[in-house]
Design a protein around this motif. Sequence first.
Motif, PDB file in Angstrom:
ATOM      1  N   GLN A 198      -0.416   8.359   6.825  1.00 32.13           N
ATOM      2  CA  GLN A 198       0.267   8.988   5.703  1.00 32.13           C
ATOM      3  C   GLN A 198      -0.451  10.255   5.243  1.00 32.13           C
ATOM      4  O   GLN A 198       0.119  11.340   5.290  1.00 32.13           O
ATOM      5  CB  GLN A 198       0.361   7.991   4.535  1.00 32.13           C
ATOM      6  N   GLU A 218       1.165   6.168  12.338  1.00 34.45           N
ATOM      7  CA  GLU A 218       1.715   5.794  11.046  1.00 34.45           C
ATOM      8  C   GLU A 218       0.911   6.364   9.881  1.00 34.45           C
ATOM      9  O   GLU A 218       1.115   5.991   8.726  1.00 34.45           O
ATOM     10  CB  GLU A 218       1.772   4.264  10.931  1.00 34.45           C
ATOM     11  N   GLN A 225      -3.262   4.752   0.076  1.00 29.98           N
ATOM     12  CA  GLN A 225      -2.926   5.425   1.334  1.00 29.98           C
ATOM     13  C   GLN A 225      -4.127   5.463   2.281  1.00 29.98           C
ATOM     14  O   GLN A 225      -3.965   5.374   3.503  1.00 29.98           O
ATOM     15  CB  GLN A 225      -2.427   6.852   1.050  1.00 29.98           C
ATOM     16  N   HIS A 266      -4.365   2.143   3.869  1.00 23.45           N
ATOM     17  CA  HIS A 266      -3.268   2.021   4.856  1.00 23.45           C
ATOM     18  C   HIS A 266      -3.607   2.772   6.138  1.00 23.45           C
ATOM     19  O   HIS A 266      -3.427   2.244   7.246  1.00 23.45           O
ATOM     20  CB  HIS A 266      -1.970   2.574   4.262  1.00 23.45           C
ATOM     21  N   ASP A 267      -4.106   4.008   5.997  1.00 25.42           N
ATOM     22  CA  ASP A 267      -4.389   4.815   7.180  1.00 25.42           C
ATOM     23  C   ASP A 267      -5.528   4.230   8.009  1.00 25.42           C
ATOM     24  O   ASP A 267      -5.521   4.334   9.241  1.00 25.42           O
ATOM     25  CB  ASP A 267      -4.736   6.245   6.762  1.00 25.42           C
ATOM     26  N   THR A 316      -6.172   1.119   8.342  1.00 30.90           N
ATOM     27  CA  THR A 316      -5.785  -0.171   8.940  1.00 30.90           C
ATOM     28  C   THR A 316      -4.500  -0.077   9.759  1.00 30.90           C
ATOM     29  O   THR A 316      -3.952  -1.100  10.163  1.00 30.90           O
ATOM     30  CB  THR A 316      -5.601  -1.221   7.831  1.00 30.90           C
ATOM     31  N   SER A 317      -4.022   1.129  10.005  1.00 29.42           N
ATOM     32  CA  SER A 317      -2.767   1.314  10.742  1.00 29.42           C
ATOM     33  C   SER A 317      -2.967   2.268  11.905  1.00 29.42           C
ATOM     34  O   SER A 317      -3.938   3.042  11.917  1.00 29.42           O
ATOM     35  CB  SER A 317      -1.678   1.865   9.808  1.00 29.42           C
ATOM     36  N   LEU A 336       0.816  -1.210   0.000  1.00 26.30           N
ATOM     37  CA  LEU A 336       0.000   0.000   0.000  1.00 26.30           C
ATOM     38  C   LEU A 336       0.850   1.260   0.000  1.00 26.30           C
ATOM     39  O   LEU A 336       0.329   2.365  -0.234  1.00 26.30           O
ATOM     40  CB  LEU A 336      -0.926   0.003   1.217  1.00 26.30           C
ATOM     41  N   LEU A 337       2.147   1.117   0.273  1.00 27.65           N
ATOM     42  CA  LEU A 337       3.067   2.255   0.284  1.00 27.65           C
ATOM     43  C   LEU A 337       4.316   1.903  -0.507  1.00 27.65           C
ATOM     44  O   LEU A 337       4.672   0.735  -0.641  1.00 27.65           O
ATOM     45  CB  LEU A 337       3.445   2.630   1.718  1.00 27.65           C
TER      46      LEU A 337
END
Length: 489
Positions: free
Chosen positions: A245, A243, A232, A235-236, A238-239, A68-69
Amino acid sequence: MKFISKQNQNKLKSLLKFIKANSLIILIVISATWLRTWKIDTHGIFFGDAGRDLLAAKQAVESRSLPLLGIPSSIPRFHQGPLTIWLEIIIYLVFGQKTLAFSLSFAFLSILALIFIYEYAIVHINKKTALIATTLFAFSPLAIANSRVPYHTTPIPLVMIIFLFALIYLWRDQKYGVFVAGLAWALLVQFELSLFALGLMIPYVFYRQRKKISLPIISQISTAGLIGFLPQIIHDLTSPISESQLGGFFIWVGYRIISLTGVVGQHQLSLNKLAITLSSYWQYLHRIFGVENTCISVVFLSLLFFTGFTLIKKRKKLQPGIELVAITTLLLTISYFVHGSLSEAYFPPYFTLLSLLLGWGLNIIFKKHHFASKLLLTSWAITNIMAIFNYNFFVDNHKSFNYVSISEQRQIINYLNGLKPKKFQFETTQSACKFPSYFDNFRWLAQELGAPENQESGMVFYIESKNSSLASYPGITKVKFNTFDVYYR
């Protein structure tokens, strides 16, 4: 010809007619392809961060996951988008771990950018500007070097011209124009975070078109952002917040803007910061249109000033195609001066923008002198070609415009693998090189050669630049290569 049917004869005549009518651009494309692929299997450019992405793509295939990054940016807290790795995943699935396949695939993106530049200029400016712009892009030393490495900056010239096409689409008030422009901007940012400021080109088009912000426009730009930054966003969501982004990046952008005033932070504008940024511009502009040739750089810098002055003078009569290029270049440059600390990775957008700008400027100067313009551009191109060969396609040349070749890296790996017990690991004493991805280019090539690094029990080999202090270390063995020296005990 009597053995060829009349229909095929007509097709052949049409093909010959097309080649004759487009002989110059065909010659430019062939020359650009040659310069970007010549001996790329041995003289290709490959460094640690490029290797890092290739290893990430390989791991993604093996683990059946989708990153994802991408690679950390110049601000390590934030990562580039994952699109480069996704592209490399596709190449890996088709060709496997073949570095040549990746090198050629990324070189092809540069050729595609050249063709798109020609199409943009011929449709939205004029044919002569199109030919000059593609010539400038085709024989630009730094653009050629950029195209010979499989890295996240290599697609940027192509994505930049796609963004310009999208802005034209929006300018003409086409259906879903805001969505298309927003998606193109998100695509651009996925490859390089530093291009975030170019999103302001969308409201600039609204301003020029006297267009008001409405609910459908907000809906289109929101949808474009949702799709364009989906990796992103996932990702954001699930994090941990620490962390984040997108959220963190927006906060960081605001912080940097406020810090210009000196109220907070240490990023305020100063003469020292300005001098450092100007130095970076000179270093890399020195390579865009010449191989560190001061005379050529001064000529093109003068041409840039002339073009800027002419753009201001003709500002009320500019075609949208060149106006958008000019404002995009200005906005990009302002954002870079605000950011400061520029590296080579920041300059690929200029390959597209400056080629179009200076192509337009040269067309103004040589509007009635076609032969003179062809003669000068041909002389410039030949001068660059000779310099590129003299610089060994920018690898292993012991000059400031220099990278390490794939060939030398393979030589080092083969040497280490030839020693007993054939277990090795890479190390360096250079403090500036002690980051996780520094040897990822060696690790990728070692795996490709069937001799992977053993980081747990392998014998330690120090790969050092020339004149390393290890040379005076008692009882150490030194093996010389073209760019590196290898030390071990």
